[in-house]
Design a protein around this motif. Structure first.
Motif, PDB file in Angstrom:
ATOM      1  N   LYS A 114     -12.912  14.020 -21.428  1.00  0.00           N
ATOM      2  CA  LYS A 114     -13.880  15.085 -21.677  1.00  0.00           C
ATOM      3  C   LYS A 114     -13.142  16.266 -22.309  1.00  0.00           C
ATOM      4  CE  LYS A 114     -16.862  15.875 -18.416  1.00  0.00           C
ATOM      5  NZ  LYS A 114     -17.413  16.241 -17.084  1.00  0.00           N
ATOM      6  N   PRO A 115     -13.057  16.305 -23.624  1.00  0.00           N
ATOM      7  CA  PRO A 115     -12.308  17.393 -24.268  1.00  0.00           C
ATOM      8  C   PRO A 115     -12.913  18.767 -24.024  1.00  0.00           C
ATOM      9  CG  PRO A 115     -13.507  16.089 -25.903  1.00  0.00           C
ATOM     10  CD  PRO A 115     -13.611  15.356 -24.609  1.00  0.00           C
ATOM     11  N   ASP A 116     -14.230  18.840 -23.765  1.00  0.00           N
ATOM     12  CA  ASP A 116     -14.865  20.126 -23.519  1.00  0.00           C
ATOM     13  C   ASP A 116     -14.856  20.507 -22.047  1.00  0.00           C
ATOM     14  OD1 ASP A 116     -16.537  18.064 -22.842  1.00  0.00           O
ATOM     15  OD2 ASP A 116     -18.352  18.966 -23.692  1.00  0.00           O
ATOM     16  N   GLY A 117     -14.322  19.610 -21.161  1.00  0.00           N
ATOM     17  CA  GLY A 117     -14.242  19.934 -19.736  1.00  0.00           C
ATOM     18  C   GLY A 117     -13.256  21.059 -19.493  1.00  0.00           C
ATOM     19  N   GLY A 118     -13.350  21.674 -18.343  1.00  0.00           N
ATOM     20  CA  GLY A 118     -12.457  22.796 -18.043  1.00  0.00           C
ATOM     21  C   GLY A 118     -12.635  23.936 -19.018  1.00  0.00           C
ATOM     22  N   ASN A 119     -13.887  24.135 -19.441  1.00  0.00           N
ATOM     23  CA  ASN A 119     -14.213  25.175 -20.420  1.00  0.00           C
ATOM     24  C   ASN A 119     -13.385  25.008 -21.677  1.00  0.00           C
ATOM     25  OD1 ASN A 119     -15.743  27.387 -21.270  1.00  0.00           O
ATOM     26  ND2 ASN A 119     -14.211  28.871 -20.570  1.00  0.00           N
ATOM     27  N   GLY A 120     -13.223  23.753 -22.087  1.00  0.00           N
ATOM     28  CA  GLY A 120     -12.481  23.468 -23.305  1.00  0.00           C
ATOM     29  C   GLY A 120     -11.022  23.142 -23.064  1.00  0.00           C
ATOM     30  N   GLY A 121     -10.576  23.302 -21.840  1.00  0.00           N
ATOM     31  CA  GLY A 121      -9.187  22.999 -21.534  1.00  0.00           C
ATOM     32  C   GLY A 121      -8.919  21.512 -21.451  1.00  0.00           C
ATOM     33  N   GLY A 122      -9.983  20.723 -21.327  1.00  0.00           N
ATOM     34  CA  GLY A 122      -9.837  19.275 -21.267  1.00  0.00           C
ATOM     35  C   GLY A 122      -9.850  18.752 -19.839  1.00  0.00           C
ATOM     36  N   ALA A 123     -10.424  17.579 -19.670  1.00  0.00           N
ATOM     37  CA  ALA A 123     -10.478  16.951 -18.352  1.00  0.00           C
ATOM     38  C   ALA A 123     -10.632  15.451 -18.524  1.00  0.00           C
ATOM     39  CB  ALA A 123     -11.640  17.513 -17.531  1.00  0.00           C
ATOM     40  N   GLU A 124     -10.318  14.724 -17.484  1.00  0.00           N
ATOM     41  CA  GLU A 124     -10.450  13.273 -17.477  1.00  0.00           C
ATOM     42  C   GLU A 124     -11.109  12.846 -16.177  1.00  0.00           C
ATOM     43  OE1 GLU A 124      -6.353  12.556 -17.954  1.00  0.00           O
ATOM     44  OE2 GLU A 124      -6.445  12.303 -20.116  1.00  0.00           O
ATOM     45  N   VAL A 125     -11.950  11.817 -16.262  1.00  0.00           N
ATOM     46  CA  VAL A 125     -12.633  11.275 -15.089  1.00  0.00           C
ATOM     47  C   VAL A 125     -12.337   9.783 -15.025  1.00  0.00           C
ATOM     48  CG1 VAL A 125     -14.827  10.937 -13.902  1.00  0.00           C
ATOM     49  CG2 VAL A 125     -14.471  12.992 -15.298  1.00  0.00           C
ATOM     50  N   LEU A 126     -11.909   9.347 -13.869  1.00  0.00           N
ATOM     51  CA  LEU A 126     -11.657   7.934 -13.640  1.00  0.00           C
ATOM     52  C   LEU A 126     -12.813   7.369 -12.823  1.00  0.00           C
ATOM     53  CD1 LEU A 126      -9.649   5.607 -13.991  1.00  0.00           C
ATOM     54  CD2 LEU A 126      -8.599   6.288 -11.829  1.00  0.00           C
ATOM     55  N   TRP A 127     -13.481   6.329 -13.358  1.00  0.00           N
ATOM     56  CA  TRP A 127     -14.647   5.725 -12.721  1.00  0.00           C
ATOM     57  C   TRP A 127     -14.297   4.351 -12.168  1.00  0.00           C
ATOM     58  CZ3 TRP A 127     -19.181   8.236 -12.011  1.00  0.00           C
ATOM     59  CH2 TRP A 127     -19.409   9.392 -12.780  1.00  0.00           C
ATOM     60  N   GLU A 128     -14.816   4.064 -10.992  1.00  0.00           N
ATOM     61  CA  GLU A 128     -14.761   2.710 -10.451  1.00  0.00           C
ATOM     62  C   GLU A 128     -16.173   2.261 -10.114  1.00  0.00           C
ATOM     63  OE1 GLU A 128     -12.178   1.737  -7.279  1.00  0.00           O
ATOM     64  OE2 GLU A 128     -10.344   2.256  -8.374  1.00  0.00           O
ATOM     65  N   ARG A 129     -16.436   0.980 -10.369  1.00  0.00           N
ATOM     66  CA  ARG A 129     -17.756   0.407 -10.084  1.00  0.00           C
ATOM     67  C   ARG A 129     -17.569  -0.842  -9.228  1.00  0.00           C
ATOM     68  NH1 ARG A 129     -17.456   1.840 -15.534  1.00  0.00           N
ATOM     69  NH2 ARG A 129     -18.693   3.705 -15.999  1.00  0.00           N
ATOM     70  N   LYS A 130     -18.436  -0.991  -8.236  1.00  0.00           N
ATOM     71  CA  LYS A 130     -18.336  -2.100  -7.304  1.00  0.00           C
ATOM     72  C   LYS A 130     -19.677  -2.823  -7.185  1.00  0.00           C
ATOM     73  CE  LYS A 130     -14.103  -1.052  -5.903  1.00  0.00           C
ATOM     74  NZ  LYS A 130     -12.938  -1.929  -6.138  1.00  0.00           N
ATOM     75  N   THR A 131     -19.612  -4.135  -7.138  1.00  0.00           N
ATOM     76  CA  THR A 131     -20.776  -4.965  -6.818  1.00  0.00           C
ATOM     77  C   THR A 131     -20.404  -5.740  -5.560  1.00  0.00           C
ATOM     78  OG1 THR A 131     -21.357  -5.173  -9.154  1.00  0.00           O
ATOM     79  CG2 THR A 131     -22.330  -6.771  -7.633  1.00  0.00           C
ATOM     80  N   TYR A 132     -21.166  -5.540  -4.513  1.00  0.00           N
ATOM     81  CA  TYR A 132     -20.695  -5.965  -3.192  1.00  0.00           C
ATOM     82  C   TYR A 132     -21.873  -6.405  -2.336  1.00  0.00           C
ATOM     83  CZ  TYR A 132     -17.533  -5.513   0.897  1.00  0.00           C
ATOM     84  OH  TYR A 132     -16.746  -5.744   2.001  1.00  0.00           O
TER      85      TYR A 132
END
Length: 325
Positions: free
Chosen positions: A256-274
């Motif tokens: 997310k380049p616009d995250g952190g008010n433009g400072g940049g951010a990253e999100v790690l997603w995990e998905r589970k089927t259980y």
């Protein structure tokens, strides 16, 4: 100062091999061996259905007496038949994301991937235990509502050895199927004070396992039946079956380049089927087939129905304490 971002080191295949780090939240009941992976449930979890029917063969009816042989060729022996039953299993489609801003990673001057992996591994273990505790409360509540509570004993204000024994023997001559007991810390305290607990120790004298009548006792503060009341549970080996599906994208890194008010951010997603299925019970929930139930919905009596005979169901319970309004 250059900062190391998740995107710089993230490799999905490698990430999936990393082991989670233990959480301070206790998950002893979930990790006690009372859940067993099932190839059948794996297959159901991969079939793309919210709810699925599982067929099983009923046991042969031992109440049907055998034929008495004779020498009359026209006297035809009665023939019994094998019958099938079915139960419903509910597939859970869940996901969670955790994020790190570039600025946070830079100021921390640390490698964030293992930190987030630690959070994720323990996060999912805690979620599975919440669903397990929900299902355990749900099947007991269903038993009280629909089966006359034939798996449950009320101990009153405090736990007792008699209450535990009576609960186990709700299964009659199948009482020896129970392999573990889960209790709340309040109940464990009462058991210790009544000298009900024996301890197994290692060669250094360190306690490695608490037992009652030779059965491991696992303590978990999720074992609450109602405010002021505690649920002590007897589990047979494999009381829960589980299966895992294959999410289209099990793990994904989002920049997310616009995250952190433009400072940049990253999100790690995990998905589970259980799938987590209590033995002998069928899911009755009427929720949207494409909307997975919550752990709270798993605890609702109306969402479960017993389809096995009492002696075939590896659960028994003691309710203790005084309910508060």
């Amino acid at each position: 100062m250059a900062s190391t971002q998740l995107s710089d080191i993230f490799v999905a295949d490698y990430y999936g091999t990393l082991e989670p780090v233990n959480s301070p939240e206790k998950t002893a009941v979930y990790e006690s061996g009372i859940i067993t992976r099932s190839a059948t449930l794996d297959g159901i979890a991969k079939n793309g259905q919210g709810t699925s029917e599982i067929s099983y063969w009923q046991d042969l009816d031992a109440d049907e007496a055998p034929n008495i042989s004779n020498d009359d060729p026209d006297d035809l022996g009665a023939v019994g038949k094998a019958e099938q039953g079915s139960m419903r299993a509910r597939t859970l489609y869940l996901n969670k994301g955790y994020g790190v801003s570039d600025l946070t990673a830079e100021l921390a001057n640390s490698e964030p991937m293992q930190h987030i992996r630690n959070r994720f591994g323990t996060y999912w273990t805690r979620q599975w235990q919440r669903y397990l505790m929900g299902a355990a409360r749900g099947v007991i509540a269903s038993n009280i509502a629909n089966n006359g509570g034939d798996m449950v004993k009320d101990a009153g204000a405090s736990i007792s050895a008699n209450a535990f024994q009576d609960a186990a023997f709700t299964a009659g001559d199948a009482a020896d199927m129970f392999a573990a007991i889960g209790v709340h810390s309040v109940v464990m305290n009462q058991m210790v004070k009544q000298d009900m607990i024996e301890y197994l120790r290692d060669s250094q004298g360190k306690v490695i396992l608490a037992t009652y009548l030779g059965k491991p006792v696992f303590m978990d503060d999720g074992l609450i039946y109602a405010p002021g009341q505690y649920l002590s549970l007897f589990f047979g080996q494999g009381a829960f079956g589980y299966g895992e599906g294959d999410p289209h994208m099990p793990v994904e890194m989002q920049r997310k380049p616009d995250g952190g008010n433009g400072g940049g951010a990253e999100v790690l997603w995990e998905r589970k089927t259980y799938i987590l299925q209590p033995a002998g019970f069928s899911w009755q929930g009427s929720e949207n087939r494409n909307l997975s139930p919550s752990a709270t919905q798993y605890a609702a009596a109306a969402n479960w129905k017993r389809v096995f005979d009492r002696k075939q169901v590896p659960f028994a319970a003691v309710i203790s304490g005084t309910a508060t309004p």
